[in-house]
Design an enzyme around this catalytic site. Structure first.
Site, PDB file in Angstrom:
ATOM      1  N   ARG A   1       0.815  -1.210   0.000  1.00 47.22           N
ATOM      2  CA  ARG A   1       0.000   0.000   0.000  1.00 47.22           C
ATOM      3  C   ARG A   1       0.846   1.256   0.000  1.00 47.22           C
ATOM      4  NH1 ARG A   1      -4.800  -2.786   2.686  1.00 47.22           N
ATOM      5  NH2 ARG A   1      -6.477  -1.271   2.808  1.00 47.22           N
TER       6      ARG A   1
ATOM      7  N   ARG B   1     -21.875  -2.419   3.527  1.00 44.14           N
ATOM      8  CA  ARG B   1     -21.098  -3.663   3.633  1.00 44.14           C
ATOM      9  C   ARG B   1     -21.277  -4.366   4.975  1.00 44.14           C
ATOM     10  NH1 ARG B   1     -14.822  -3.996   1.868  1.00 44.14           N
ATOM     11  NH2 ARG B   1     -14.295  -2.765   3.735  1.00 44.14           N
TER      12      ARG B   1
ATOM     13  N   ARG C   1      -9.292   6.674   5.010  1.00 43.37           N
ATOM     14  CA  ARG C   1      -8.780   5.553   4.199  1.00 43.37           C
ATOM     15  C   ARG C   1      -8.622   5.979   2.736  1.00 43.37           C
ATOM     16  NH1 ARG C   1     -13.082   1.213   5.727  1.00 43.37           N
ATOM     17  NH2 ARG C   1     -11.919  -0.304   4.492  1.00 43.37           N
TER      18      ARG C   1
HETATM   19  P1  AMP Z   1      -8.291  -3.815   4.581  1.00 43.25           P
HETATM   20  O1  AMP Z   1      -8.850  -5.009   5.281  1.00 43.25           O
HETATM   21  O2  AMP Z   1      -7.394  -4.202   3.433  1.00 43.25           O
HETATM   22  O3  AMP Z   1      -9.332  -2.804   4.203  1.00 43.25           O
HETATM   23  O4  AMP Z   1      -7.318  -3.082   5.644  1.00 43.25           O
HETATM   24  C1  AMP Z   1      -7.851  -2.562   6.854  1.00 43.25           C
HETATM   25  C2  AMP Z   1      -6.830  -1.656   7.518  1.00 43.25           C
HETATM   26  O5  AMP Z   1      -5.652  -2.421   7.830  1.00 43.25           O
HETATM   27  C3  AMP Z   1      -6.339  -0.511   6.654  1.00 43.25           C
HETATM   28  O6  AMP Z   1      -7.207   0.615   6.713  1.00 43.25           O
HETATM   29  C4  AMP Z   1      -4.974  -0.222   7.298  1.00 43.25           C
HETATM   30  O7  AMP Z   1      -5.127   0.478   8.513  1.00 43.25           O
HETATM   31  C5  AMP Z   1      -4.469  -1.628   7.642  1.00 43.25           C
HETATM   32  N1  AMP Z   1      -3.688  -2.217   6.535  1.00 43.25           N
HETATM   33  C6  AMP Z   1      -4.003  -3.325   5.794  1.00 43.25           C
HETATM   34  N2  AMP Z   1      -3.046  -3.596   4.891  1.00 43.25           N
HETATM   35  C7  AMP Z   1      -2.108  -2.627   5.048  1.00 43.25           C
HETATM   36  C8  AMP Z   1      -0.882  -2.333   4.395  1.00 43.25           C
HETATM   37  N3  AMP Z   1      -0.421  -3.084   3.376  1.00 43.25           N
HETATM   38  N4  AMP Z   1      -0.179  -1.253   4.835  1.00 43.25           N
HETATM   39  C9  AMP Z   1      -0.609  -0.484   5.855  1.00 43.25           C
HETATM   40  N5  AMP Z   1      -1.761  -0.694   6.487  1.00 43.25           N
HETATM   41  C10 AMP Z   1      -2.512  -1.753   6.112  1.00 43.25           C
END
Ligand code: AMP
Length: 222
Positions: free
Chosen positions: A88, A127, A171
């Site tokens: 990310r 969702r 986000r």
């Molecule tokens: P997600 O489930 O992919 O929507 O991720 C939920 C949250 O986890 C994100 O809003 C970030 O706070 C954290 N997160 C997940 N993957 C990453 C990543 N590759 N780098 C930094 N934070 C992450």
């Protein structure tokens, strides 16, 4: 067949849904860093507690923590993966380049799911996520309610704590500021590896584009 794949895209662009479907079809492990971090947090590990401080407000978890989680995962499972939500940041992408160089396993494919902010907001506010298997559903689309049962495993459906207006704004800001530059990173270091896909299409239409990218021969044979 491609077996080192990255799925990029904003929140609610369908990364998790598509990754889980492709993982079942092609036998490539689905690795969601968000899910790995949530699991660390629910186990109450030090890493999970630290990560939770950032995820709660919608900010990105610092690169060092995420790279640790991903490095441990590759060391334990080997270099075959379908990454959902990683990398990310350009820093994470560069660390992954190094990890893969160390094991002589180059990246095969990067897919960018593109979706406009109005559609993203609509999907996030609707969702529901299963607390059991992690599957996600559009509540109104599937006629499901918060607190109801997951059609896949019977677990309890709930809104994710970061699926709110305020946290979504943060986000999206993090996505534009930190993750979109990852697209430019791959376009400049690995020309031809990145494919853009319109995520506003139906899930089946997206899946057929993605599966043809992963294995064109297999799709022709079906
Ligand atoms: P997600 O489930 O992919 O929507 O991720 C939920 C949250 O986890 C994100 O809003 C970030 O706070 C954290 N997160 C997940 N993957 C990453 C990543 N590759 N780098 C930094 N934070 C992450």
């Amino acid at each position: 067949m491609k077996e080192r794949i990255i799925l990029l895209g904003p929140p609610a662009s369908g990364k998790g849904t598509q990754a889980s479907r492709m993982s079942k079809a092609f036998g490539i492990p689905h690795v969601s860093t968000g899910a790995l971090l949530r699991s660390e947090a629910s186990l109450g590990t030090e890493l999970g507690r630290e990560a939770d401080r950032w995820t709660r407000g919608g900010s990105l978890v610092p690169d060092g923590l995420v790279i640790r989680v991903v490095g441990d995962w590759i060391a334990a499972n080997g270099p075959r993966f379908l990454f959902d939500g990683f990398p990310r940041t350009v820093g994470q992408a560069k660390s992954l380049d190094e990890l893969l160089r160390d094991v002589s396993a180059p990246l095969d494919l990067v897919i960018l799911l593109e979706l406009d902010p109005v559609e993203i907001r609509g999907r996030i506010m609707d969702r529901l996520t299963c607390r059991g298997c992690g599957e996600t559903y559009g509540g109104s689309l599937h006629g499901l309610e918060n607190g109801g049962s997951c059609p896949t495993c019977g677990g309890k459906l709930a809104r994710r704590s970061d699926d709110t207006e305020d946290v979504l704004a943060e986000r999206l800001r993090a996505y534009c500021e930190s993750t979109l530059p990852v697209v430019a990173h791959y376009e400049s270091t690995n020309p031809g590896i990145l494919h853009r896909v319109d995520a506003a299409q139906g899930s089946d239409a997206i899946y057929s584009v993605l599966s043809a990218l992963v294995d064109w021969e297999m799709q022709k044979a079906e």
